[in-house]
Write a protein that holds these residues in place. Sequence first.
Motif, short mmCIF file in Angstrom:
data_model
loop_
_atom_site.label_atom_id
_atom_site.label_comp_id
_atom_site.label_asym_id
_atom_site.label_seq_id
_atom_site.Cartn_x
_atom_site.Cartn_y
_atom_site.Cartn_z
N ILE A 1 20.89 -7.22 -29.77
CA ILE A 1 20.00 -8.34 -30.08
C ILE A 1 19.18 -8.73 -28.85
O ILE A 1 17.95 -8.86 -28.93
CB ILE A 1 20.80 -9.54 -30.62
CG1 ILE A 1 21.32 -9.22 -32.02
CG2 ILE A 1 19.94 -10.80 -30.64
CD1 ILE A 1 22.29 -10.25 -32.56
N ILE A 2 19.84 -8.89 -27.72
CA ILE A 2 19.09 -9.28 -26.53
C ILE A 2 18.21 -8.14 -26.03
O ILE A 2 17.11 -8.36 -25.52
CB ILE A 2 20.05 -9.80 -25.44
CG1 ILE A 2 20.69 -11.09 -25.95
CG2 ILE A 2 19.33 -10.03 -24.13
CD1 ILE A 2 21.70 -11.70 -25.03
N GLY A 3 18.65 -6.90 -26.22
CA GLY A 3 17.79 -5.77 -25.89
C GLY A 3 16.51 -5.76 -26.72
O GLY A 3 15.42 -5.49 -26.21
N GLY A 4 16.63 -6.07 -28.00
CA GLY A 4 15.45 -6.17 -28.85
C GLY A 4 14.54 -7.31 -28.42
O GLY A 4 13.31 -7.19 -28.44
N LEU A 5 15.14 -8.43 -28.04
CA LEU A 5 14.33 -9.55 -27.55
C LEU A 5 13.64 -9.22 -26.24
O LEU A 5 12.50 -9.64 -25.99
CB LEU A 5 15.21 -10.79 -27.39
CG LEU A 5 15.70 -11.44 -28.68
CD1 LEU A 5 16.72 -12.52 -28.38
CD2 LEU A 5 14.54 -12.00 -29.47
N LEU A 6 14.32 -8.45 -25.39
CA LEU A 6 13.71 -8.03 -24.12
C LEU A 6 12.48 -7.15 -24.37
O LEU A 6 11.50 -7.21 -23.62
CB LEU A 6 14.72 -7.29 -23.25
CG LEU A 6 15.76 -8.15 -22.55
CD1 LEU A 6 16.84 -7.27 -21.94
CD2 LEU A 6 15.11 -9.02 -21.50
N THR B 1 9.38 -9.38 -25.11
CA THR B 1 8.81 -10.23 -24.07
C THR B 1 7.79 -9.45 -23.25
O THR B 1 7.73 -8.23 -23.28
CB THR B 1 9.90 -10.78 -23.14
OG1 THR B 1 10.54 -9.70 -22.48
CG2 THR B 1 10.91 -11.60 -23.89
N SER B 2 7.01 -10.18 -22.51
CA SER B 2 5.98 -9.54 -21.69
C SER B 2 6.38 -9.51 -20.21
O SER B 2 5.56 -9.67 -19.33
CB SER B 2 4.65 -10.29 -21.85
OG SER B 2 4.81 -11.64 -21.48
N PHE B 3 7.66 -9.32 -19.95
CA PHE B 3 8.21 -9.20 -18.60
C PHE B 3 7.78 -10.36 -17.71
O PHE B 3 7.10 -10.19 -16.71
CB PHE B 3 7.83 -7.85 -17.98
CG PHE B 3 8.41 -6.69 -18.75
CD1 PHE B 3 9.76 -6.42 -18.69
CD2 PHE B 3 7.60 -5.91 -19.54
CE1 PHE B 3 10.29 -5.37 -19.40
CE2 PHE B 3 8.13 -4.86 -20.27
CZ PHE B 3 9.48 -4.59 -20.20
N ASP B 4 8.21 -11.54 -18.11
CA ASP B 4 7.93 -12.74 -17.35
C ASP B 4 9.24 -13.50 -17.13
O ASP B 4 10.30 -12.89 -17.06
CB ASP B 4 6.88 -13.60 -18.07
CG ASP B 4 7.26 -13.90 -19.52
OD1 ASP B 4 8.31 -13.42 -19.97
OD2 ASP B 4 6.51 -14.63 -20.18
N LEU B 5 9.16 -14.80 -17.03
CA LEU B 5 10.34 -15.61 -16.80
C LEU B 5 11.34 -15.50 -17.96
O LEU B 5 12.55 -15.54 -17.76
CB LEU B 5 9.93 -17.07 -16.58
CG LEU B 5 11.06 -18.05 -16.26
CD1 LEU B 5 11.76 -17.64 -14.97
CD2 LEU B 5 10.53 -19.46 -16.16
N ASN B 6 10.83 -15.33 -19.16
CA ASN B 6 11.71 -15.18 -20.34
C ASN B 6 12.57 -13.92 -20.24
O ASN B 6 13.71 -13.90 -20.68
CB ASN B 6 10.90 -15.17 -21.63
CG ASN B 6 10.29 -16.52 -21.93
OD1 ASN B 6 10.84 -17.55 -21.54
ND2 ASN B 6 9.16 -16.52 -22.60
#
Length: 85
Positions: free
Chosen positions: A25-30, A33-38
């Motif tokens: 799940i977190i891999g999919g969320l990663l 994201t656009s490689f920022d603070l999130n």
Amino acid sequence: MFRFPDFFTRVHAASVTDSIAAVLIIGGLLLQTSFDLNTAKLGFILLFLMVTSPTASHALAKSARHGGLLTLAETRPKDKQEHTQ
């Protein structure tokens, strides 16, 4: 669905499933994201889950052993164990 025979196999199955689900799940969320603070926040959440989930499962199993709960192999009579090996 599988019916696991004793407490320890159930704890193992639940902890492995929990860890793999968190990674997926977190891999999919990663990936979203656009490689920022999130991305950093999600990375820290994943690291936290990878440390705490196995630790909690280990503590649960260790307290069960300390409380006297036996594994399936330990509860079988000795004569049946010798014939199955």
